[in-house]
Design a protein around this motif. Structure first.
Motif, PDB file in Angstrom:
ATOM      1  N   ILE A 186      59.098  83.896  18.308  1.00 19.69           N
ATOM      2  CA  ILE A 186      59.748  84.700  17.254  1.00 19.69           C
ATOM      3  C   ILE A 186      58.831  84.820  16.033  1.00 19.69           C
ATOM      4  N   ARG A 187      58.555  86.069  15.649  1.00 17.16           N
ATOM      5  CA  ARG A 187      57.742  86.289  14.440  1.00 17.16           C
ATOM      6  C   ARG A 187      58.589  86.224  13.177  1.00 17.16           C
ATOM      7  N   GLY A 188      59.852  86.549  13.303  1.00 10.01           N
ATOM      8  CA  GLY A 188      60.689  86.489  12.107  1.00 10.01           C
ATOM      9  C   GLY A 188      62.108  86.932  12.405  1.00 10.01           C
ATOM     10  N   VAL A 189      62.995  86.605  11.462  1.00  5.83           N
ATOM     11  CA  VAL A 189      64.396  86.998  11.581  1.00  5.83           C
ATOM     12  C   VAL A 189      64.786  87.750  10.313  1.00  5.83           C
ATOM     13  N   LEU A 209      63.221  75.574   9.405  1.00  3.92           N
ATOM     14  CA  LEU A 209      63.045  77.011   9.677  1.00  3.92           C
ATOM     15  C   LEU A 209      61.657  77.222  10.275  1.00  3.92           C
ATOM     16  N   PRO A 210      61.570  77.605  11.556  1.00  4.77           N
ATOM     17  CA  PRO A 210      60.261  77.656  12.213  1.00  4.77           C
ATOM     18  C   PRO A 210      59.573  79.011  12.126  1.00  4.77           C
ATOM     19  N   THR A 397      69.064 100.455   6.340  1.00  8.13           N
ATOM     20  CA  THR A 397      67.719 100.858   5.922  1.00  8.13           C
ATOM     21  C   THR A 397      66.962  99.606   5.468  1.00  8.13           C
ATOM     22  N   ASN A 398      67.647  98.718   4.745  1.00 13.61           N
ATOM     23  CA  ASN A 398      67.021  97.438   4.386  1.00 13.61           C
ATOM     24  C   ASN A 398      66.644  96.652   5.641  1.00 13.61           C
ATOM     25  N   GLN A 399      67.548  96.650   6.623  1.00 15.25           N
ATOM     26  CA  GLN A 399      67.252  95.931   7.879  1.00 15.25           C
ATOM     27  C   GLN A 399      65.993  96.490   8.531  1.00 15.25           C
ATOM     28  N   THR A 400      65.918  97.821   8.590  1.00 15.00           N
ATOM     29  CA  THR A 400      64.777  98.463   9.255  1.00 15.00           C
ATOM     30  C   THR A 400      63.478  98.119   8.518  1.00 15.00           C
ATOM     31  N   LEU A 401      63.508  98.224   7.194  1.00 18.82           N
ATOM     32  CA  LEU A 401      62.296  97.912   6.417  1.00 18.82           C
ATOM     33  C   LEU A 401      61.917  96.442   6.593  1.00 18.82           C
ATOM     34  N   ALA A 402      62.917  95.580   6.675  1.00 18.65           N
ATOM     35  CA  ALA A 402      62.642  94.146   6.838  1.00 18.65           C
ATOM     36  C   ALA A 402      62.047  93.852   8.216  1.00 18.65           C
ATOM     37  N   GLN A 403      62.553  94.525   9.249  1.00 17.80           N
ATOM     38  CA  GLN A 403      61.984  94.333  10.591  1.00 17.80           C
ATOM     39  C   GLN A 403      60.525  94.791  10.617  1.00 17.80           C
ATOM     40  N   ILE A 404      60.256  95.947  10.002  1.00 17.36           N
ATOM     41  CA  ILE A 404      58.869  96.440   9.978  1.00 17.36           C
ATOM     42  C   ILE A 404      57.983  95.425   9.250  1.00 17.36           C
ATOM     43  N   GLU A 405      58.476  94.946   8.121  1.00 19.27           N
ATOM     44  CA  GLU A 405      57.675  94.024   7.296  1.00 19.27           C
ATOM     45  C   GLU A 405      57.314  92.759   8.091  1.00 19.27           C
ATOM     46  N   GLY A 410      54.084  89.542   9.533  1.00 21.74           N
ATOM     47  CA  GLY A 410      54.713  88.225   9.579  1.00 21.74           C
ATOM     48  C   GLY A 410      53.777  87.085   9.238  1.00 21.74           C
ATOM     49  N   GLU A 411      52.497  87.217   9.644  1.00 20.91           N
ATOM     50  CA  GLU A 411      51.557  86.107   9.431  1.00 20.91           C
ATOM     51  C   GLU A 411      51.251  85.910   7.944  1.00 20.91           C
ATOM     52  N   GLN A 412      51.590  86.909   7.110  1.00 22.35           N
ATOM     53  CA  GLN A 412      51.353  86.756   5.663  1.00 22.35           C
ATOM     54  C   GLN A 412      52.489  85.972   4.987  1.00 22.35           C
ATOM     55  N   TYR A 413      53.522  85.667   5.742  1.00 22.79           N
ATOM     56  CA  TYR A 413      54.685  84.964   5.175  1.00 22.79           C
ATOM     57  C   TYR A 413      54.704  83.507   5.629  1.00 22.79           C
ATOM     58  N   GLN A 414      55.204  82.627   4.753  1.00 18.92           N
ATOM     59  CA  GLN A 414      55.450  81.224   5.131  1.00 18.92           C
ATOM     60  C   GLN A 414      56.789  81.146   5.887  1.00 18.92           C
ATOM     61  N   ASN A 415      57.076  79.981   6.435  1.00 11.86           N
ATOM     62  CA  ASN A 415      58.370  79.796   7.094  1.00 11.86           C
ATOM     63  C   ASN A 415      59.462  79.544   6.048  1.00 11.86           C
ATOM     64  N   GLN A 416      59.752  80.617   5.319  1.00 14.64           N
ATOM     65  CA  GLN A 416      60.724  80.546   4.234  1.00 14.64           C
ATOM     66  C   GLN A 416      61.605  81.793   4.269  1.00 14.64           C
TER      67      GLN A 416
END
Ligand code: NAI
Length: 466
Positions: A186-189, A209-210, A397-405, A410-416
């Motif tokens: 999983i890259r993100g939720v 949170l992994p 629309t927020n969901q869609t933008l968040a999935q794209i992000e 995903g690798e630019q984000y910490q497990n937060q």
């Protein structure tokens, strides 16, 4: 269902009806349609394998087809046993999307369907989760902890948890190492609602949170719109479809005055009810009072209430002791995410008379009757069809933008847990103005400099509360 079919819906022949309503919904979901126009050619979600657990409604069908238009492959289940619109599920299944959702499914089926989100025909795992309430995330994370030898399955505290644990044990027996493999892929939720977001922050706090998460709920264009204006329309809709009761003049008590409580109180007031509010937070209590609602305790207000609605996202808010004190034929319902706001389990040994699906009359030993909606599950989706398309367009629309992000960066984000940046929040709002004929004013350079922003926005600091 035949072995070749990778879906479970109530009746596939409802697909045509579902498609017609989907076509109408698209005209009311400008944000999602704009995402298709803006991102369709680039296919930012190509390669995304999204496990989606969110009420399988017409509006969600438009979200699903938007994610697919951006390149994603999806599998879908509802996040509540009563919230599916069977014609929406049929339309999505007929279009070739694996969907597992039936209005009135059992809890065993619910967790089986959640499991099937992760059973891709090629045997590979999902790489994204789109969650509403956190059940899909908790399923994978709890299973992975059990596989690591942690004692997380041995103490289910109620029947629902027993079913959840049984499903995890079944999957562990059938596919050793499944949960760990799935978690690691999983890259993100992206999480839709207040209750699911609370769960994610608790996981983050405990270091459990992994993968990174985006809290979609706290986009302003989600919680200050869906939770508030959405409930303003859909709460009374649910009560009316369930009971046909006259609301004008009745006494309604709304427990909680957060975003959902504010929308719910406005909904009932708009229908002419005399609304009272309960709160534990002095700020929200003061807001309720200054919005013109009497702030009371439930214990004091219950005996004179005709309608009691809980909106807190908290447990044991409407207790058995309180329900014993309500008047004959009081309507009791919940619009918060989980069914533990009302102590429904404690009512099970009383006499239940089913009036129609999702409406039960519970009779106490003294003969007093109470109308319970959706067995204590969220009634706007159980007894009606949830929020209208327009407000769900902003949420999704927020969901869609968040999935794209998260899928693309995903690798630019910490497990937060993160929220989307304000310029995207403003963009979501902007996409919905035309449909309402709203015309924005424009800041001059001088005005923008004077208030410390740019004419293009963002127009507010991150701590601004709206
Ligand atoms: P919120 O945190 O803004 O509001 C909840 C309020 O309940 C808070 O002000 C809190 O102080 C109050 N509260 C907590 N315990 C209480 C108690 N024992 N008595 C009285 N008040 C109490 O949360 P929000 O966004 O309003 O969401 C509430 C619930 O609704 C969550 O479970 C959320 O997931 C769900 N939700 C449901 C929707 C639907 O369509 N049915 C839509 C959006 C959210």
């Amino acid at each position: 269902m035949s072995a070749a079919q990778d879906f479970v819906v109530k009746d596939i022949s409802l697909a045509d009806w579902g498609r017609k309503e989907l076509d109408i919904a698209e005209t009311e979901m400008p944000g999602l349609m704009a995402c298709r126009d803006e991102f369709g050619a680039d296919q930012p979600l190509r390669g995304a394998r999204i496990a989606g657990s969110l009420h399988m409604t017409i509006q969600t069908a438009v979200l699903i087809e938007t994610l697919q238009a951006l390149g994603a492959t999806v599998r879908w289940a509802s996040c509540n046993i009563f919230s599916t619109q069977d014609h929406a599920a049929a339309a999505i299944a007929a279009g070739g999307t694996p969907v597992f959702a039936v209005k009135g499914e059992s809890l065993e089926e619910y967790w089986d369907y959640t499991d099937r989100l992760f059973q891709w025909p090629d045997g590979e795992p999902a790489n994204m989760i789109l969650d509403d309430g956190g059940d899909a995330t908790m399923y994978i994370l709890t299973g992975a902890r059990a596989e690591a030898g942690e004692d997380v399955l041995s103490h289910p505290s109620n029947e629902e948890e027993e079913i959840f644990v049984a499903q995890i044990r079944k999957r562990m027996a059938q596919s050793p190492g499944f949960f760990t493999r799935q978690r690691d892929a999983i890259r993100g939720v992206t999480e839709e609602t207040t209750t699911g977001v609370n769960r994610l922050y608790q996981l983050q706090k405990k270091g459990l949170l992994p993968f990174p998460a985006i809290n979609v709920n706290d986009s302003v264009t989600k919680s200050k719109f869906d939770n508030k204006y959405g409930c303003k329309e859909s709460l009374v809709d649910g009560i009316r479809r369930a009971t046909d009761v006259m609301m004008a003049g009745k006494v309604a008590v709304v427990c909680g005055y957060g975003d959902v409580g504010k929308g719910s109180a406005a909904s009932l007031a708009g229908a002419g009810a005399r609304v009272k509010v309960t709160e534990v937070d002095p700020i929200c209590a003061l807001q309720a009072a200054m919005d013109g609602f009497e702030v009371v305790t439930l214990e004091d207000a219950a005996p004179s209430a005709d309608i009691i609605i809980t909106t807190t996202g908290n447990k044991d808010v409407v207790t058995l002791d309180t329900m014993r004190t309500v008047k004959d034929m009081c309507i009791v319902g919940n619009i918060g995410h989980f069914d533990n706001e009302i102590q429904v389990a404690a009512l099970r040994n009383l006499t239940w008379t089913n009036i129609k699906p999702q409406v039960d009359m519970v009779t106490f030993p003294d003969g007093k009757r109470m109308l319970l909606l959706s067995e204590g599950r969220l009634l706007n989706l159980g007894n009606a069809t949830g929020h209208p398309s327009f407000v769900m367009s902003a949420s999704f629309t927020n969901q869609t933008l968040a999935q794209i992000e998260l899928f693309t960066k995903g690798e630019q984000y910490q497990n937060q847990v993160y929220v989307l940046p304000k310029h995207l929040d403003e963009k979501v709002a902007r996409l919905h103005l035309d449909r309402l004929g709203a015309r924005l004013s424009t800041l001059s350079q001088e005005q923008a400099a004077y208030i410390g922003v740019t004419p293009q926005g963002p127009f507010k600091s991150d701590h601004y509360r709206y």
